[in-house]
Write a protein that holds these residues in place. Structure first.
Motif, PDB file in Angstrom:
ATOM      1  N   VAL A  76       0.830  -1.203   0.000  1.00 46.77           N
ATOM      2  CA  VAL A  76       0.000   0.000   0.000  1.00 46.77           C
ATOM      3  C   VAL A  76       0.860   1.247   0.000  1.00 46.77           C
ATOM      4  O   VAL A  76       0.662   2.164  -0.822  1.00 46.77           O
ATOM      5  CB  VAL A  76      -0.943  -0.012   1.222  1.00 46.77           C
ATOM      6  CG1 VAL A  76      -1.740   1.280   1.289  1.00 46.77           C
ATOM      7  CG2 VAL A  76      -1.866  -1.214   1.167  1.00 46.77           C
ATOM      8  N   ARG A  77       1.803   1.298   0.896  1.00 48.73           N
ATOM      9  CA  ARG A  77       2.563   2.540   1.086  1.00 48.73           C
ATOM     10  C   ARG A  77       3.564   2.796  -0.030  1.00 48.73           C
ATOM     11  O   ARG A  77       3.722   3.935  -0.474  1.00 48.73           O
ATOM     12  CB  ARG A  77       3.289   2.477   2.428  1.00 48.73           C
ATOM     13  CG  ARG A  77       3.928   3.794   2.821  1.00 48.73           C
ATOM     14  CD  ARG A  77       4.348   3.783   4.262  1.00 48.73           C
ATOM     15  NE  ARG A  77       4.867   5.073   4.678  1.00 48.73           N
ATOM     16  CZ  ARG A  77       5.250   5.349   5.920  1.00 48.73           C
ATOM     17  NH1 ARG A  77       5.157   4.423   6.857  1.00 48.73           N
ATOM     18  NH2 ARG A  77       5.714   6.536   6.221  1.00 48.73           N
ATOM     19  N   ASP A  78       4.245   1.772  -0.501  1.00 49.44           N
ATOM     20  CA  ASP A  78       5.309   1.974  -1.481  1.00 49.44           C
ATOM     21  C   ASP A  78       4.829   1.923  -2.925  1.00 49.44           C
ATOM     22  O   ASP A  78       5.452   2.531  -3.801  1.00 49.44           O
ATOM     23  CB  ASP A  78       6.408   0.926  -1.282  1.00 49.44           C
ATOM     24  CG  ASP A  78       7.094   1.059   0.070  1.00 49.44           C
ATOM     25  OD1 ASP A  78       6.994   2.146   0.670  1.00 49.44           O
ATOM     26  OD2 ASP A  78       7.696   0.074   0.536  1.00 49.44           O
ATOM     27  N   LEU A  79       3.746   1.196  -3.188  1.00 51.48           N
ATOM     28  CA  LEU A  79       3.288   1.016  -4.562  1.00 51.48           C
ATOM     29  C   LEU A  79       1.975   1.741  -4.850  1.00 51.48           C
ATOM     30  O   LEU A  79       1.876   2.451  -5.854  1.00 51.48           O
ATOM     31  CB  LEU A  79       3.132  -0.482  -4.872  1.00 51.48           C
ATOM     32  CG  LEU A  79       4.396  -1.341  -4.737  1.00 51.48           C
ATOM     33  CD1 LEU A  79       4.088  -2.784  -5.085  1.00 51.48           C
ATOM     34  CD2 LEU A  79       5.517  -0.802  -5.615  1.00 51.48           C
ATOM     35  N   ARG A  80       0.992   1.558  -4.009  1.00 53.52           N
ATOM     36  CA  ARG A  80      -0.335   2.069  -4.338  1.00 53.52           C
ATOM     37  C   ARG A  80      -0.540   3.537  -3.963  1.00 53.52           C
ATOM     38  O   ARG A  80      -1.298   4.224  -4.631  1.00 53.52           O
ATOM     39  CB  ARG A  80      -1.406   1.201  -3.666  1.00 53.52           C
ATOM     40  CG  ARG A  80      -1.436  -0.213  -4.214  1.00 53.52           C
ATOM     41  CD  ARG A  80      -2.483  -1.061  -3.526  1.00 53.52           C
ATOM     42  NE  ARG A  80      -2.402  -2.450  -3.989  1.00 53.52           N
ATOM     43  CZ  ARG A  80      -3.043  -3.462  -3.426  1.00 53.52           C
ATOM     44  NH1 ARG A  80      -3.833  -3.224  -2.379  1.00 53.52           N
ATOM     45  NH2 ARG A  80      -2.915  -4.688  -3.897  1.00 53.52           N
ATOM     46  N   VAL A  81       0.094   3.992  -2.909  1.00 54.96           N
ATOM     47  CA  VAL A  81      -0.057   5.408  -2.547  1.00 54.96           C
ATOM     48  C   VAL A  81       0.502   6.325  -3.643  1.00 54.96           C
ATOM     49  O   VAL A  81      -0.184   7.262  -4.082  1.00 54.96           O
ATOM     50  CB  VAL A  81       0.592   5.693  -1.178  1.00 54.96           C
ATOM     51  CG1 VAL A  81       0.708   7.202  -0.947  1.00 54.96           C
ATOM     52  CG2 VAL A  81      -0.231   5.069  -0.060  1.00 54.96           C
ATOM     53  N   PRO A  82       1.744   6.114  -4.126  1.00 56.91           N
ATOM     54  CA  PRO A  82       2.216   6.964  -5.233  1.00 56.91           C
ATOM     55  C   PRO A  82       1.349   6.843  -6.481  1.00 56.91           C
ATOM     56  O   PRO A  82       1.091   7.843  -7.164  1.00 56.91           O
ATOM     57  CB  PRO A  82       3.645   6.453  -5.490  1.00 56.91           C
ATOM     58  CG  PRO A  82       4.047   5.775  -4.231  1.00 56.91           C
ATOM     59  CD  PRO A  82       2.793   5.182  -3.680  1.00 56.91           C
ATOM     60  N   ARG A  83       0.882   5.632  -6.758  1.00 59.72           N
ATOM     61  CA  ARG A  83       0.044   5.408  -7.938  1.00 59.72           C
ATOM     62  C   ARG A  83      -1.288   6.150  -7.824  1.00 59.72           C
ATOM     63  O   ARG A  83      -1.771   6.753  -8.790  1.00 59.72           O
ATOM     64  CB  ARG A  83      -0.187   3.910  -8.088  1.00 59.72           C
ATOM     65  CG  ARG A  83      -0.867   3.462  -9.347  1.00 59.72           C
ATOM     66  CD  ARG A  83      -0.801   1.958  -9.420  1.00 59.72           C
ATOM     67  NE  ARG A  83      -1.380   1.435 -10.650  1.00 59.72           N
ATOM     68  CZ  ARG A  83      -1.297   0.163 -11.038  1.00 59.72           C
ATOM     69  NH1 ARG A  83      -0.637  -0.692 -10.279  1.00 59.72           N
ATOM     70  NH2 ARG A  83      -1.836  -0.237 -12.166  1.00 59.72           N
ATOM     71  N   THR A  84      -1.869   6.133  -6.635  1.00 62.58           N
ATOM     72  CA  THR A  84      -3.138   6.817  -6.420  1.00 62.58           C
ATOM     73  C   THR A  84      -2.977   8.325  -6.478  1.00 62.58           C
ATOM     74  O   THR A  84      -3.792   9.035  -7.090  1.00 62.58           O
ATOM     75  CB  THR A  84      -3.737   6.396  -5.068  1.00 62.58           C
ATOM     76  OG1 THR A  84      -3.908   4.971  -5.041  1.00 62.58           O
ATOM     77  CG2 THR A  84      -5.071   7.073  -4.829  1.00 62.58           C
ATOM     78  N   LEU A  85      -1.934   8.835  -5.838  1.00 63.76           N
ATOM     79  CA  LEU A  85      -1.698  10.285  -5.883  1.00 63.76           C
ATOM     80  C   LEU A  85      -1.436  10.756  -7.308  1.00 63.76           C
ATOM     81  O   LEU A  85      -1.917  11.829  -7.713  1.00 63.76           O
ATOM     82  CB  LEU A  85      -0.508  10.638  -4.985  1.00 63.76           C
ATOM     83  CG  LEU A  85      -0.722  10.467  -3.475  1.00 63.76           C
ATOM     84  CD1 LEU A  85       0.565  10.761  -2.726  1.00 63.76           C
ATOM     85  CD2 LEU A  85      -1.853  11.369  -2.990  1.00 63.76           C
ATOM     86  N   LEU A  86      -0.699   9.960  -8.073  1.00 65.47           N
ATOM     87  CA  LEU A  86      -0.454  10.330  -9.464  1.00 65.47           C
ATOM     88  C   LEU A  86      -1.750  10.329 -10.264  1.00 65.47           C
ATOM     89  O   LEU A  86      -1.970  11.195 -11.117  1.00 65.47           O
ATOM     90  CB  LEU A  86       0.557   9.365 -10.089  1.00 65.47           C
ATOM     91  CG  LEU A  86       1.011   9.704 -11.517  1.00 65.47           C
ATOM     92  CD1 LEU A  86       1.721  11.052 -11.544  1.00 65.47           C
ATOM     93  CD2 LEU A  86       1.917   8.617 -12.066  1.00 65.47           C
ATOM     94  N   GLY A  87      -2.632   9.352  -9.991  1.00 62.91           N
ATOM     95  CA  GLY A  87      -3.920   9.341 -10.668  1.00 62.91           C
ATOM     96  C   GLY A  87      -4.750  10.568 -10.354  1.00 62.91           C
ATOM     97  O   GLY A  87      -5.431  11.120 -11.233  1.00 62.91           O
ATOM     98  N   LEU A  88      -4.700  11.029  -9.109  1.00 61.42           N
ATOM     99  CA  LEU A  88      -5.425  12.240  -8.738  1.00 61.42           C
ATOM    100  C   LEU A  88      -4.881  13.460  -9.481  1.00 61.42           C
ATOM    101  O   LEU A  88      -5.649  14.269 -10.024  1.00 61.42           O
ATOM    102  CB  LEU A  88      -5.332  12.465  -7.225  1.00 61.42           C
ATOM    103  CG  LEU A  88      -6.074  11.477  -6.332  1.00 61.42           C
ATOM    104  CD1 LEU A  88      -5.739  11.728  -4.859  1.00 61.42           C
ATOM    105  CD2 LEU A  88      -7.569  11.586  -6.546  1.00 61.42           C
ATOM    106  N   VAL A  89      -3.567  13.587  -9.516  1.00 60.62           N
ATOM    107  CA  VAL A  89      -2.948  14.759 -10.153  1.00 60.62           C
ATOM    108  C   VAL A  89      -3.159  14.737 -11.666  1.00 60.62           C
ATOM    109  O   VAL A  89      -3.559  15.745 -12.268  1.00 60.62           O
ATOM    110  CB  VAL A  89      -1.446  14.819  -9.804  1.00 60.62           C
ATOM    111  CG1 VAL A  89      -0.755  15.939 -10.580  1.00 60.62           C
ATOM    112  CG2 VAL A  89      -1.256  15.035  -8.311  1.00 60.62           C
TER     113      VAL A  89
END
Length: 355
Positions: A76-89
């Motif tokens: 969650v922290r290393d893979l999905r959090v950056p991926r989710t934040l990038l999707g938002l931006v």
């Protein structure tokens, strides 16, 4: 002589809606729609953090967000959090970019992909990778900005060439033609330098995975500036939608509006392409769809698009993780599969409503 009793007069109730009542209902509807979109965004963010080839329960997601990376928390922290934040931006950038382009061109079917902006940014990034050896987003983001700007300028110059003015149809045709040429050149560069693009195959299809927080931190300032310019130009788009002559008669500086809009589109499209690749369709469908709920006010269209586009992009990314698990489909491919039927339905319904 009998005198008949007077018949009672039946009065019909006054059901005419006053303008203030219509305005109040419209504002309530818009506010309710914004709340629904905000709730949907929260839901899809949670889904993006929990769903993948390896599903994670919500308790583990919460522990990972609060600092505990034990067990599956690191996923969650290393893979999905950056991926989710990038999707938002990136979703925010694509939604606002599409709304501004549709407002400037007065064409509800215009977006950065159709007008060749994504193609220009992609070509410059590809050239930077092939000929300059650039591999990081911080290195080629400036090339993406330059490519987006060049494509926008060329499309407008071609659309304004000749004796007639630059109509929405001419800009659309010019964008399709210029975009095809730029894409063709980009494919030639890729074929001539295959090794340079082995690590960028998912970027080429439009993907959110494989990007760290440093990528999000690099592109976010440019997206914030572009979004601020969209907010500033939103009121002017309402006047531009009436035509250049009428907008000028209303006191709007049409040239300044177009220049500010051009800068905003350049920043938003360049940042999105540099971070996630040339993702199409999001900026086309979202502003066109939200206009049904917002009406013709471009300030509301931009606001709704800023919420709805990340919802669509993150949902597409989640679907791409599970539809062919354990493999994944890039989000850019899923958006086309998800969005094309919706757009066809929208066009058919619009045609039905006008009969």
């Amino acid at each position: 002589m009998a005198v008949s009793a007077p018949q009672p007069q039946l009065s019909t109730p006054d059901v005419t809606l006053r303008p203030t009542d219509v305005g109040t209902r419209s504002r309530r509807r818009r506010a309710l729609g914004a709340v629904v979109l905000a709730v949907s965004l929260v839901a899809v963010v949670i889904a993006s953090l929990a769903i993948g080839t390896q599903h994670t329960d919500l308790a583990t997601v919460w522990r990972a967000l609060t600092g505990d990376t034990g067990g599956d928390g690191w996923v969650v922290r290393d893979l999905r959090v950056p991926r989710t934040l990038l999707g938002l931006v990136v979703g925010l950038a694509l939604g606002l970019c599409g709304a501004v382009i549709q407002g400037l061109t007065r064409n509800p079917l215009a977006d950065t992909q159709i007008l060749g902006v994504n193609s220009g940014a992609g070509l410059f990034v590809v050239s930077a990778v092939a000929f300059g050896g650039v591999r990081s987003v911080t290195g080629y983001i400036w090339f993406a900005f330059a490519g987006a700007l060049v494509a926008m300028v060329v499309v407008h110059l071609v659309g304004m060439s000749g004796r007639s003015a630059a109509t929405p149809v001419r800009l659309l045709l010019a964008g399709v033609a210029i975009g095809a040429v730029l894409d063709g050149i980009g494919y030639v560069v890729r074929l001539r330098n295959p090794r340079a693009f082995d690590s960028m195959r998912f970027w080429d299809a439009g993907a959110l995975d494989g990007r760290g927080l440093e990528v999000v931190a690099t592109v976010t300032p440019f997206v914030v500036v572009g979004a601020a310019l969209c907010v500033w130009v939103g009121r002017s788009l309402n006047a531009v939608a009436l035509g250049d002559d009428l907008a000028a008669a209303m006191g709007q500086d049409v040239v300044r509006t177009r220049l500010v809009g051009l800068v905003a589109v350049t920043l938003l499209a360049g940042a999105a392409v540099a971070a996630a690749g040339p993702i199409g369709f999001v900026g086309l469908m979202v502003p066109h769809a939200v206009r049904w709920f917002t009406g013709p006010d471009w300030r509301w269209i931009c606001g709704y698009s800023a919420l709805a586009a990340p919802v669509l992009l993150l949902a597409a990314d989640v679907v791409g993780r599970v539809v062919i698990a354990p493999a994944e489909l890039p989000a850019g491919i899923v958006t086309a599969f998800l969005g094309a039927p919706v757009l066809i339905w929208l066009i058919r319904r619009v045609g039905t409503d006008r009969r």
